[in-house]
Each structure stands twice: as structure tokens, then as C-alpha cells.
Scaffold this motif. Sequence first.
Motif, mmCIF file in Angstrom:
data_model
loop_
_atom_site.group_PDB
_atom_site.id
_atom_site.type_symbol
_atom_site.label_atom_id
_atom_site.label_comp_id
_atom_site.label_asym_id
_atom_site.label_seq_id
_atom_site.Cartn_x
_atom_site.Cartn_y
_atom_site.Cartn_z
ATOM 1 N N ARG A 279 0.872 -1.180 0.000
ATOM 2 C CA ARG A 279 0.000 0.000 0.000
ATOM 3 C C ARG A 279 0.903 1.222 0.000
ATOM 4 O O ARG A 279 1.476 1.595 1.039
ATOM 5 C CB ARG A 279 -0.934 -0.021 1.211
ATOM 6 N N CYS A 280 1.076 1.824 -1.166
ATOM 7 C CA CYS A 280 2.123 2.821 -1.386
ATOM 8 C C CYS A 280 1.555 4.233 -1.515
ATOM 9 O O CYS A 280 0.462 4.437 -2.056
ATOM 10 C CB CYS A 280 2.880 2.499 -2.675
ATOM 11 N N ASP A 281 2.353 5.202 -1.067
ATOM 12 C CA ASP A 281 2.019 6.583 -1.407
ATOM 13 C C ASP A 281 2.404 6.800 -2.870
ATOM 14 O O ASP A 281 2.996 5.928 -3.528
ATOM 15 C CB ASP A 281 2.675 7.569 -0.442
ATOM 16 N N ARG A 282 2.068 7.962 -3.413
ATOM 17 C CA ARG A 282 2.224 8.204 -4.846
ATOM 18 C C ARG A 282 3.669 8.057 -5.307
ATOM 19 O O ARG A 282 3.960 7.457 -6.347
ATOM 20 C CB ARG A 282 1.689 9.603 -5.172
ATOM 21 N N GLU A 283 4.602 8.578 -4.512
ATOM 22 C CA GLU A 283 6.014 8.550 -4.918
ATOM 23 C C GLU A 283 6.580 7.139 -4.887
ATOM 24 O O GLU A 283 7.344 6.736 -5.775
ATOM 25 C CB GLU A 283 6.817 9.480 -3.995
ATOM 26 N N ALA A 284 6.227 6.369 -3.868
ATOM 27 C CA ALA A 284 6.703 4.986 -3.790
ATOM 28 C C ALA A 284 6.122 4.151 -4.916
ATOM 29 O O ALA A 284 6.816 3.300 -5.501
ATOM 30 C CB ALA A 284 6.324 4.381 -2.429
ATOM 31 N N LEU A 285 4.874 4.370 -5.237
ATOM 32 C CA LEU A 285 4.238 3.639 -6.331
ATOM 33 C C LEU A 285 4.918 3.933 -7.664
ATOM 34 O O LEU A 285 5.206 3.021 -8.453
ATOM 35 C CB LEU A 285 2.751 4.018 -6.399
ATOM 36 N N ALA A 286 5.218 5.198 -7.911
ATOM 37 C CA ALA A 286 5.868 5.574 -9.168
ATOM 38 C C ALA A 286 7.254 4.962 -9.283
ATOM 39 O O ALA A 286 7.708 4.624 -10.385
ATOM 40 C CB ALA A 286 5.949 7.095 -9.265
ATOM 41 N N ALA A 287 7.934 4.801 -8.146
ATOM 42 C CA ALA A 287 9.305 4.282 -8.159
ATOM 43 C C ALA A 287 9.370 2.802 -8.507
ATOM 44 O O ALA A 287 10.429 2.304 -8.910
ATOM 45 C CB ALA A 287 9.964 4.524 -6.802
ATOM 46 N N ILE A 288 8.261 2.071 -8.360
ATOM 47 C CA ILE A 288 8.269 0.644 -8.707
ATOM 48 C C ILE A 288 8.516 0.462 -10.189
ATOM 49 O O ILE A 288 9.184 -0.481 -10.622
ATOM 50 C CB ILE A 288 6.933 -0.027 -8.306
ATOM 51 N N GLY A 289 7.982 1.386 -11.003
ATOM 52 C CA GLY A 289 8.124 1.251 -12.450
ATOM 53 C C GLY A 289 7.100 0.266 -12.972
ATOM 54 O O GLY A 289 5.911 0.380 -12.703
#
Length: 413
Positions: A279-289
Motif C-alpha cells: 500500500r504505497c504513497d504516490r512517490e513509492a508507487l511511481a518508483a516501482i516502475g
Amino acid sequence: MFTSLKAASAVLALEDRKAKDQALGNVAAALEAAQEEILAANAKDVEKARSGGMREALIDRLALSPGRIKGIIDEIHHIIGLEDPVGRVKAGWRTPIGLFIEQITVPLGTVSIIYESRTNVTVDAFCLAYKAGCSILLRGSSAALESNRVIVKAIKRGLAEGGIPDAVELADSGSRDEVDLILQARGWIDAVLPRGGAELIRRVVENAKVPVIETGVGNCHIFVDASADLAQGVEIIANAKLQRPGVCNAVETLLVHRDAVRQLMPLLAKRLTGKAELRCDREALAAIGSIPPALVVKDAVEEDWATEFLDYILAVKVVASLDEAVKHINSYGTSHSEAILTNDLSSANEFSRRVDAACVYVNASTRFTDGGVFGFGAELGISTQKLHVRGPMGLDALTTIKYKVTGSGHIRE
């Protein structure tokens, strides 16, 4: 019940180490002899829990196996090997007028533990109490009722071979009124320990008229600093989340320094694919690729930061600094176990100094917060309060002090 426990505590408080250790040895033998009976009762509890919709992570806490019973018996022998916590002179001094004062450890008295479905707690709590010279009233959850009845029956059989059988009782009516009776037993119960979820702990703390040693909910965090070894860090995070997600020292929230997030998140996503939900915040989600097809990822919401999931779920938030990480932990944490992954000594020291928790880890999994790991043989629970005892509670947590003052005809002017 209260009367017999109180009487037993007075007798047990005077027992020497040899007598207590022999009694615990008898209990270990009785439990080993009753293994098949215990496993059959536990199978009934597990079947009932599963049919009632209990999550598998929590069923894992309830379930016993021959290996787990062996582990419980091994812990009894570990406790037998520990020094007697009673009768130790912690300090001694002579006053200017010649009085000699000694500070000596004595048993806490009669204690009660109110706990949920972890069946090993029944044995651990009894053994620690007995070795510390305390009688104990056990009140487990209805989910483990059949298991606990058989276990306590075996314990009493062992004590009948040499010991004090009345030093342990099981409150097994299953009624919520039973808990209230324990909490109101001022003068009969010297301390009560709640061990379980937030609702149980809140109920005990708010309603008890007897002293409470508060064990805490485990909303535990790991902070990944910018200097962390990320390959090592991924394995630490995976261990803290996956090894036993239904326990209080499992990690629930991951805080990642902004300078490490782009390198960490693809590695973490790969490691946890098919094993845990993120369950990620926006920045962590974007970093997954590119998100692996089998990886479950959801947008984090405010509630996630304050949740002890006790499940295969990990909340992930990006922070700009160690300072932001510490402030988040001290706002949402439960003062249980917190970790930093870093190769910077000053960051490790600052984190350890500023985070308000019973246990702080540097480059290690939070899963090590455990009385057995700490060398206590077993534990009553993890105290997150600051009075009397903090962290994993072993034998010393069940003692208090008495002052012995020796004079030679002294009178006070």
C-alpha cells in the motif's frame, strides 16, 4: 479460585530454586506425555477458527504441531536453567547513622494474564510466573479454549507430582464477565497483563481496578536511510514482513528516504511479488516502475499509517529525511519495535536516540523482539509502557523489591 491462588502464592514465594526447578521439570514431562491429547484439542480449535473465517496469519498463531510443542518444552528447560530472580540483593549500603539497608527482589504475588489465541503463551506465562514465585490466573481467548484446557490440565498433573498445583488456574467459562471479574479483583490480583490486539488492551487499561502492565500493539516501522545497503535491506524487510506476519513485532510500515526509493522499490516489488500486498504513497508507487502481474499494489490512505495489519500487507511511504521518518514513527508508532537500515553511524545514533520505542534496531529485522531471543527463556509479552518494565518481559518483570533494614537498637530522634 482467587482464594486458592492467593494462598498458593504465599507458599510458592518461600520455595527455593531447586524445588521450583524440579516442579517445572515435572511439568515439562507431563506436557510431553500429553502431546497427542494437546494436538487433538488444538485441531478442534483450529478447525473452529478456520470455519469461522479467521485469517490464516492468525490461525498460524493458534496452531500447534509436534515441532512447536517440542519448542515449548525446550523453553521450559531453558527457564529451568536461568538464575532464580527471587532473593537477589540488588544494592546495599550503610547510612551515616549506621543502618544497613538492602534492596532485595521478591515475587510480585498473584498475577493474571489475559491473552488471545497464542497457545504457547499458556505455558510460557505459567513457567515464568512459577519460577518467579508467583501464582497465575490464565485467561485465554475462546478460540484456544480446548487447547488451553488440556494444557493446563497437564500442567496441574505435573505439579501434582511435586509442586504446588493451586499456583495456576485457567479462567475458562468463555464469558466476557470473567474478564471484568479479574479486572475488579483488587486485593486478590497484584497485576494483570493484557496481551493481544488493541481492543483487548484498551478494555483492560480502561476498566482495571488492579495494576496493569500494558503490553502494546505492534505498529512497527523500518526506515531505509539513503546510505543503506539495499540488497541486504530487501531481505531484512522481507523477513520482518513475511516470516510471521501475525505477530506484534512484524513490520507494518516501510519508510524510504527519497534518495533511495528509485533503487529500492523495484527490488522490493520483485521480492514481495505473490507474497505480500503493498500500500504505497504516490512517490513509492511511481518508483516501482513496471508492476509485476502477480504483485498487489494499492494506494495508501491515512488509516494505513496507523494500522497493525497482522497480515501480508506492507504500507510504504517516502520521506525526505531522517527527521521526517522519526516524526512519523513517533506520531503513528506504538512504542514497540522500530528499525533503521543505514551505513551512516551518525544516522544510526540519531535514530536510536530520538525514536520512542521499547526496542530500536540498526540493520536488523524487528522480528527479534522476543523474550526467548533476548535470553529470557520465554516472555509474558512486550511492554510498551515506561513504568516497572519495558520491552520483552521475562522473570524480572514478575518481581518487585523489598527493603531489609538492619540496625543495632536504632531509634529515630
